[in-house]
Design a protein around this motif. Structure first.
Motif, PDB file in Angstrom:
ATOM      1  N   GLU A  23      68.147  41.898   3.759  1.00 56.94           N
ATOM      2  CA  GLU A  23      69.430  42.501   4.096  1.00 56.94           C
ATOM      3  C   GLU A  23      69.940  41.960   5.431  1.00 56.94           C
ATOM      4  OE1 GLU A  23      66.652  44.433   3.375  1.00 56.94           O
ATOM      5  OE2 GLU A  23      67.240  44.472   1.251  1.00 56.94           O
ATOM      6  N   PRO A  26      71.179  45.200   8.696  1.00 55.30           N
ATOM      7  CA  PRO A  26      70.828  46.442   7.996  1.00 55.30           C
ATOM      8  C   PRO A  26      71.226  47.711   8.742  1.00 55.30           C
ATOM      9  CG  PRO A  26      68.873  45.410   8.936  1.00 55.30           C
ATOM     10  CD  PRO A  26      69.988  44.421   9.090  1.00 55.30           C
ATOM     11  N   ILE A  30      77.598  51.890   5.930  1.00 56.13           N
ATOM     12  CA  ILE A  30      78.448  51.500   4.802  1.00 56.13           C
ATOM     13  C   ILE A  30      78.861  52.730   4.015  1.00 56.13           C
ATOM     14  CG2 ILE A  30      78.492  50.287   2.584  1.00 56.13           C
ATOM     15  CD1 ILE A  30      76.484  48.281   3.790  1.00 56.13           C
ATOM     16  N   HIS A  58      70.255  48.171   2.498  1.00 56.05           N
ATOM     17  CA  HIS A  58      71.476  48.316   3.279  1.00 56.05           C
ATOM     18  C   HIS A  58      71.662  49.793   3.629  1.00 56.05           C
ATOM     19  CE1 HIS A  58      72.888  44.188   2.770  1.00 56.05           C
ATOM     20  NE2 HIS A  58      72.498  44.257   1.510  1.00 56.05           N
ATOM     21  N   ARG A  59      72.400  50.051   4.695  1.00 54.38           N
ATOM     22  CA  ARG A  59      72.528  51.425   5.189  1.00 54.38           C
ATOM     23  C   ARG A  59      73.753  52.104   4.574  1.00 54.38           C
ATOM     24  NH1 ARG A  59      74.077  53.201  11.134  1.00 54.38           N
ATOM     25  NH2 ARG A  59      73.682  55.427  10.961  1.00 54.38           N
ATOM     26  N   SER A 273      74.342  35.352  -2.002  1.00 61.36           N
ATOM     27  CA  SER A 273      75.441  35.954  -1.239  1.00 61.36           C
ATOM     28  C   SER A 273      76.351  34.884  -0.664  1.00 61.36           C
ATOM     29  CB  SER A 273      74.895  36.855  -0.131  1.00 61.36           C
ATOM     30  OG  SER A 273      74.035  36.149   0.745  1.00 61.36           O
ATOM     31  N   GLY A 312      72.158  44.593  -3.537  1.00 61.04           N
ATOM     32  CA  GLY A 312      71.793  44.063  -2.220  1.00 61.04           C
ATOM     33  C   GLY A 312      72.483  42.756  -1.904  1.00 61.04           C
ATOM     34  N   TRP A 315      76.310  43.299  -0.997  1.00 61.89           N
ATOM     35  CA  TRP A 315      76.630  43.723   0.377  1.00 61.89           C
ATOM     36  C   TRP A 315      76.330  42.625   1.381  1.00 61.89           C
ATOM     37  CZ3 TRP A 315      79.954  47.346   1.192  1.00 61.89           C
ATOM     38  CH2 TRP A 315      80.156  48.313   0.214  1.00 61.89           C
ATOM     39  N   ASN A 316      75.346  41.783   1.107  1.00 59.09           N
ATOM     40  CA  ASN A 316      75.151  40.597   1.957  1.00 59.09           C
ATOM     41  C   ASN A 316      76.379  39.693   1.906  1.00 59.09           C
ATOM     42  OD1 ASN A 316      72.667  41.145   3.061  1.00 59.09           O
ATOM     43  ND2 ASN A 316      71.512  39.747   1.757  1.00 59.09           N
ATOM     44  N   LYS A 319      79.070  41.118   4.011  1.00 60.41           N
ATOM     45  CA  LYS A 319      78.762  40.932   5.430  1.00 60.41           C
ATOM     46  C   LYS A 319      79.007  39.489   5.862  1.00 60.41           C
ATOM     47  CE  LYS A 319      75.589  44.842   5.646  1.00 60.41           C
ATOM     48  NZ  LYS A 319      74.198  45.338   5.751  1.00 60.41           N
TER      49      LYS A 319
END
Length: 351
Positions: A23, A26, A30, A58-59, A273, A312, A315-316, A319
């Motif tokens: 991640e 992290p 989110i 991820h958070r 990603s 996962g 979200w990467n 980011k």
């Protein structure tokens, strides 16, 4: 695997497991601004399955459940059947609020579905939804995505062609303001002008545009680079008009829908990603330019998009797209805009 332009790519867990990434950032809070839950012939995606994705590393602090015709009431008046979906989502929210599924407050906001053409009946439907929502109902969504080409499909439900022009429908949308509710709208780029007219006629209603505003890449919109440039120009023009209205917001995501035309599900390995960020960069840059970070929010659109990539990795990718922005700008995109739009409190341990 040959791509068939079905509404959703098939989820293959063994295939998704072939791409695992650590991640990025992290610690970043989110709010997943758009996801669904269901138990269908095509697969099960309920609290356990979503909780496993949310717990990927991820958070994720909060999520927004969005209408998808899950758990509709089996009996009673047709107008009231969608109340069951709100009741269901509120029950899942209570499950996550217990902490048994991890720290994320999933389904903390709910976007339900109600027929805006009901006329005087609509008030009773919305009041019932508010009563069963545990205070979590924040908006309403109707099926709107329509196209006459058979390859352009993203839902098992096809709405009437001119629904956004219907006076009764427009009156129903304006009714949302009295209840403090927003409108979520999933339309194709060919419908952005109609959505502009609807949003302009409803200035007291926040209109949230789903899935990058639907730039199509299948059927008559599939083709070479020149055609893609033409489509993006048309899409950008429609978005620019919508961005001129202060009551509009944009969700960044949903590009795992097959109508976008990406072939990630046909490859031997799931996309990285980096590959996703590269593919979506034009959409992201234009949306940020037109709407700004304080009117844009990231969304997973899971489990719909899970046929193309894992939670996962998604979200990467987001980011990576936001890597050149300031800390405050990232905070807006990943949590702040969703929190303000759907009236969520992101503070303290969740900030």
């Amino acid at each position: 695997m040959q791509i068939v332009h079905a509404p959703h790519a098939t989820v293959r867990l063994d295939w998704l497991a072939r791409r695992v990434e650590p991640e990025l950032a992290p610690e970043l809070a989110i709010v997943d601004a758009h996801h669904h839950l269901w138990d269908r012939q095509t697969g099960r995606y309920l609290a356990e399955e979503f909780g496993a994705d949310v717990g990927c590393g991820h958070r994720i602090v909060s999520t927004v459940y969005v209408q998808c015709r899950s758990m509709m009431r089996a009996s009673g008046p047709n107008a009231m059947k969608p109340v069951g979906e709100v009741e269901f989502a509120n029950g899942v929210a209570a499950m996550f609020a217990s902490g048994a599924y991890g720290p994320a407050r999933c389904c903390e906001a709910i976007v339900g579905g109600a027929d805006f053409s009901l006329g005087a009946e609509l008030d009773a439907v919305l009041e019932s939804m508010l009563q069963v929502s545990g205070g979590r109902l924040r908006g309403i969504r109707n099926p709107l995505a329509w196209h006459d080409h058979p390859d352009v499909t993203s839902s098992p439900v096809t709405p009437p062609r001119d629904r956004m022009h219907d006076p009764a429908f427009r009156h129903g949308v304006r009714t949302l303001a009295r209840f403090g509710l927003s409108l979520d709208a999933w339309v194709y780029h060919t419908q952005l002008d109609a959505l502009y007219e609807l949003a302009k006629a409803s200035p007291d209603v926040i209109v949230v545009i789903d899935h990058f505003g639907g730039p199509l890449g299948v059927g008559p919109y599939a083709g070479n680079t020149g055609k893609r440039v033409e489509i993006v120009a048309h899409w950008r023009q429609g978005l620019a008009r919508l961005a001129s209205l202060p009551n509009t917001r944009m969700k960044l995501g949903g590009a795992g829908l097959t109508v976008f035309g990406f072939d990630f599900a046909a490859r031997d390995l799931p996309p990285s990603s980096e590959a996703l960020a590269d593919a979506w960069r034009p959409y992201f840059d234009i949306c940020i330019e037109l709407f700004g970070v304080n009117r844009c929010m990231f969304e997973s659109n899971f489990p719909v998009d899970k046929g193309m990539f894992s939670y996962g990795v998604l979200w990467n990718a987001f980011k990576r797209l936001a890597s050149g922005l300031s800390a405050d700008e990232k905070s807006a995109l990943f949590s702040g805009t969703a929190a303000s739009t759907y009236r969520l409190e992101i503070s303290g341990d969740n900030a």
